[in-house]
Design a protein around this motif. Structure first.
Motif, PDB file in Angstrom:
ATOM      1  N   THR A 222     -23.851  53.447 -61.858  1.00  0.00           N
ATOM      2  CA  THR A 222     -24.323  53.687 -60.491  1.00  0.00           C
ATOM      3  C   THR A 222     -25.816  53.373 -60.374  1.00  0.00           C
ATOM      4  OG1 THR A 222     -24.294  56.035 -61.094  1.00  0.00           O
ATOM      5  CG2 THR A 222     -22.596  55.273 -59.586  1.00  0.00           C
ATOM      6  N   GLY A 223     -26.584  53.629 -61.447  1.00  0.00           N
ATOM      7  CA  GLY A 223     -28.009  53.292 -61.411  1.00  0.00           C
ATOM      8  C   GLY A 223     -28.197  51.792 -61.207  1.00  0.00           C
TER       9      GLY A 223
ATOM     10  N   LEU B 225     -27.254  50.734 -57.723  1.00  0.00           N
ATOM     11  CA  LEU B 225     -28.298  51.066 -56.746  1.00  0.00           C
ATOM     12  C   LEU B 225     -29.502  50.139 -56.896  1.00  0.00           C
ATOM     13  CD1 LEU B 225     -28.082  54.964 -57.065  1.00  0.00           C
ATOM     14  CD2 LEU B 225     -27.402  53.607 -55.067  1.00  0.00           C
ATOM     15  N   ARG B 226     -29.869  49.818 -58.138  1.00  0.00           N
ATOM     16  CA  ARG B 226     -30.992  48.877 -58.336  1.00  0.00           C
ATOM     17  C   ARG B 226     -30.648  47.516 -57.736  1.00  0.00           C
ATOM     18  NH1 ARG B 226     -31.642  52.083 -62.827  1.00  0.00           N
ATOM     19  NH2 ARG B 226     -30.201  50.920 -64.150  1.00  0.00           N
TER      20      ARG B 226
ATOM     21  N   MET C 124     -34.899  57.352 -55.726  1.00  0.00           N
ATOM     22  CA  MET C 124     -34.980  56.796 -57.080  1.00  0.00           C
ATOM     23  C   MET C 124     -36.418  56.814 -57.583  1.00  0.00           C
ATOM     24  SD  MET C 124     -32.337  53.640 -56.621  1.00  0.00           S
ATOM     25  CE  MET C 124     -32.160  53.161 -58.336  1.00  0.00           C
TER      26      MET C 124
ATOM     27  N   GLU D  66     -35.407  61.594 -58.123  1.00  0.00           N
ATOM     28  CA  GLU D  66     -34.384  62.502 -57.598  1.00  0.00           C
ATOM     29  C   GLU D  66     -33.038  61.808 -57.573  1.00  0.00           C
ATOM     30  OE1 GLU D  66     -35.799  63.468 -53.704  1.00  0.00           O
ATOM     31  OE2 GLU D  66     -37.693  64.254 -54.486  1.00  0.00           O
TER      32      GLU D  66
ATOM     33  N   VAL E  82     -29.865  60.319 -55.689  1.00  0.00           N
ATOM     34  CA  VAL E  82     -29.501  59.768 -54.395  1.00  0.00           C
ATOM     35  C   VAL E  82     -28.368  60.658 -53.853  1.00  0.00           C
ATOM     36  CG1 VAL E  82     -28.523  57.709 -53.294  1.00  0.00           C
ATOM     37  CG2 VAL E  82     -30.206  57.463 -55.150  1.00  0.00           C
TER      38      VAL E  82
ATOM     39  N   GLY F  33     -23.417  57.028 -65.907  1.00  0.00           N
ATOM     40  CA  GLY F  33     -24.327  57.700 -64.966  1.00  0.00           C
ATOM     41  C   GLY F  33     -23.641  58.265 -63.743  1.00  0.00           C
ATOM     42  N   PHE F  34     -22.366  58.386 -63.780  1.00  0.00           N
ATOM     43  CA  PHE F  34     -21.577  59.010 -62.721  1.00  0.00           C
ATOM     44  C   PHE F  34     -20.411  59.736 -63.369  1.00  0.00           C
ATOM     45  CE2 PHE F  34     -18.411  59.635 -59.563  1.00  0.00           C
ATOM     46  CZ  PHE F  34     -19.089  59.801 -58.381  1.00  0.00           C
TER      47      PHE F  34
ATOM     48  N   ARG G 163     -22.968  62.697 -61.561  1.00  0.00           N
ATOM     49  CA  ARG G 163     -24.236  63.344 -61.892  1.00  0.00           C
ATOM     50  C   ARG G 163     -24.278  64.763 -61.330  1.00  0.00           C
ATOM     51  NH1 ARG G 163     -27.031  58.673 -63.591  1.00  0.00           N
ATOM     52  NH2 ARG G 163     -29.262  58.846 -63.390  1.00  0.00           N
TER      53      ARG G 163
ATOM     54  N   GLN H 156     -19.922  65.391 -57.136  1.00  0.00           N
ATOM     55  CA  GLN H 156     -19.470  64.002 -57.372  1.00  0.00           C
ATOM     56  C   GLN H 156     -18.188  63.994 -58.199  1.00  0.00           C
ATOM     57  OE1 GLN H 156     -22.620  61.603 -59.053  1.00  0.00           O
ATOM     58  NE2 GLN H 156     -23.968  61.895 -57.286  1.00  0.00           N
TER      59      GLN H 156
ATOM     60  N   ARG I 273     -39.369  50.605 -67.190  1.00  0.00           N
ATOM     61  CA  ARG I 273     -38.692  50.489 -65.909  1.00  0.00           C
ATOM     62  C   ARG I 273     -39.530  51.195 -64.843  1.00  0.00           C
ATOM     63  NH1 ARG I 273     -32.643  52.510 -66.113  1.00  0.00           N
ATOM     64  NH2 ARG I 273     -33.414  54.212 -64.815  1.00  0.00           N
TER      65      ARG I 273
ATOM     66  N   ARG J 207     -36.871  63.533 -63.553  1.00  0.00           N
ATOM     67  CA  ARG J 207     -35.476  63.154 -63.820  1.00  0.00           C
ATOM     68  C   ARG J 207     -34.840  64.093 -64.843  1.00  0.00           C
ATOM     69  NH1 ARG J 207     -36.322  57.289 -65.420  1.00  0.00           N
ATOM     70  NH2 ARG J 207     -34.096  57.188 -65.779  1.00  0.00           N
TER      71      ARG J 207
HETATM   72  P1  AMP Z   1     -29.806  55.483 -64.152  1.00  0.00           P
HETATM   73  O1  AMP Z   1     -29.877  53.990 -64.245  1.00  0.00           O
HETATM   74  O2  AMP Z   1     -28.410  56.015 -64.413  1.00  0.00           O
HETATM   75  O3  AMP Z   1     -30.842  56.156 -64.998  1.00  0.00           O
HETATM   76  O4  AMP Z   1     -30.136  55.865 -62.647  1.00  0.00           O
HETATM   77  C1  AMP Z   1     -31.377  55.560 -62.055  1.00  0.00           C
HETATM   78  C2  AMP Z   1     -31.559  56.361 -60.762  1.00  0.00           C
HETATM   79  O5  AMP Z   1     -30.518  56.016 -59.834  1.00  0.00           O
HETATM   80  C3  AMP Z   1     -31.450  57.864 -60.923  1.00  0.00           C
HETATM   81  O6  AMP Z   1     -32.667  58.458 -61.301  1.00  0.00           O
HETATM   82  C4  AMP Z   1     -31.017  58.288 -59.510  1.00  0.00           C
HETATM   83  O7  AMP Z   1     -32.116  58.262 -58.608  1.00  0.00           O
HETATM   84  C5  AMP Z   1     -30.080  57.166 -59.120  1.00  0.00           C
HETATM   85  N1  AMP Z   1     -28.672  57.447 -59.525  1.00  0.00           N
HETATM   86  C6  AMP Z   1     -27.936  56.800 -60.460  1.00  0.00           C
HETATM   87  N2  AMP Z   1     -26.699  57.314 -60.560  1.00  0.00           N
HETATM   88  C7  AMP Z   1     -26.645  58.335 -59.658  1.00  0.00           C
HETATM   89  C8  AMP Z   1     -25.643  59.267 -59.274  1.00  0.00           C
HETATM   90  N3  AMP Z   1     -24.429  59.284 -59.853  1.00  0.00           N
HETATM   91  N4  AMP Z   1     -25.953  60.153 -58.293  1.00  0.00           N
HETATM   92  C9  AMP Z   1     -27.163  60.163 -57.694  1.00  0.00           C
HETATM   93  N5  AMP Z   1     -28.159  59.322 -58.022  1.00  0.00           N
HETATM   94  C10 AMP Z   1     -27.906  58.402 -58.987  1.00  0.00           C
END
Ligand code: AMP
Length: 179
Positions: free
Chosen positions: A33-34, A37-38, A55, A59, A61, A85-86, A88, A92, A125, A136
């Motif tokens: 999911t990270g 979102l990126r 992000m 925090e 999302v 990453g899901f 979280r 969810q 990053r 985080r």
């Molecule tokens: P990650 O790449 O998994 O470290 O995620 C990077 C950022 O994306 C996190 O710090 C959150 O802001 C957001 N993020 C990723 N996965 C989630 C999730 N399942 N729920 C909420 N925010 C997420």
């Protein structure tokens, strides 16, 4: 439906690295999911714009945004999925179940906070600034760690020692998946 596996762990626990290896070697499709979102931010989509502030502050999302985006992507996939990453948050996890995705296992990559901070400081990053990393980690303990009990109670949790080099962690994950 093929079982879905979730990879849990604090920031810097190596979820992304390990997900990529399990994808290559065991035929899972890894879905982060990270990363999703990126990518949305890089593409300038509405989701990306809505997610950016959260992000950058370290925090989470909001659940609704993430769950919808993840579910849309999952619908396109065939075969076993490895979630990186899901979930979280417990909500969810409940949303995933409500949409008919039962987990086969939740693998927790266990890494102490001190190691997280040390590892992340070398990663470069955008959300890896010391302040953001601390936030985080705080968010991880508050919002994500309750999933350990949640999946523990359901008999789905498998805890893996995340210390040491990536090869060692990979082997432990393979054992946990086989067991
Ligand atoms: P990650 O790449 O998994 O470290 O995620 C990077 C950022 O994306 C996190 O710090 C959150 O802001 C957001 N993020 C990723 N996965 C989630 C999730 N399942 N729920 C909420 N925010 C997420």
């Amino acid at each position: 439906m093929e079982p879905t596996i979730a990879l849990l762990g604090p920031p810097g626990s190596g979820k992304g690295t390990q997900a990529a290896r399990l994808e290559d070697e065991l035929g899972y499709t890894a879905l982060s999911t990270g990363q999703l979102l990126r990518q949305a931010r890089a593409d300038g989509t509405e989701l990306g714009e809505q997610a950016a502030g959260y992000m950058d502050r370290g925090e989470l999302v909001p659940d609704g945004l993430v769950v919808d985006a993840l579910y849309d992507r999952m619908q396109e996939l065939e075969g076993p999925v490895l979630l990186d990453g899901f979930p979280r948050t417990v909500s969810q996890a409940e949303a995933l179940e409500a949409r008919g995705r039962k987990l086969g296992a939740a693998l927790l990559i266990d890494v102490p906070d001190a190691v997280v901070v040390e590892r992340i400081s070398g990663r470069g990053r955008e959300d890896d600034q010391p302040e953001t990393v601390r936030e985080r980690l705080r968010v991880y303990h508050r919002d994500t760690e309750p999933l350990v009990a949640y999946y523990g109670e359901r008999g789905l949790l498998r805890r893996v020692d995340g210390s040491g080099d990536p090869d060692a962690v990979h082997e432990r994950l393979r054992e946990a998946l086989a067991g």
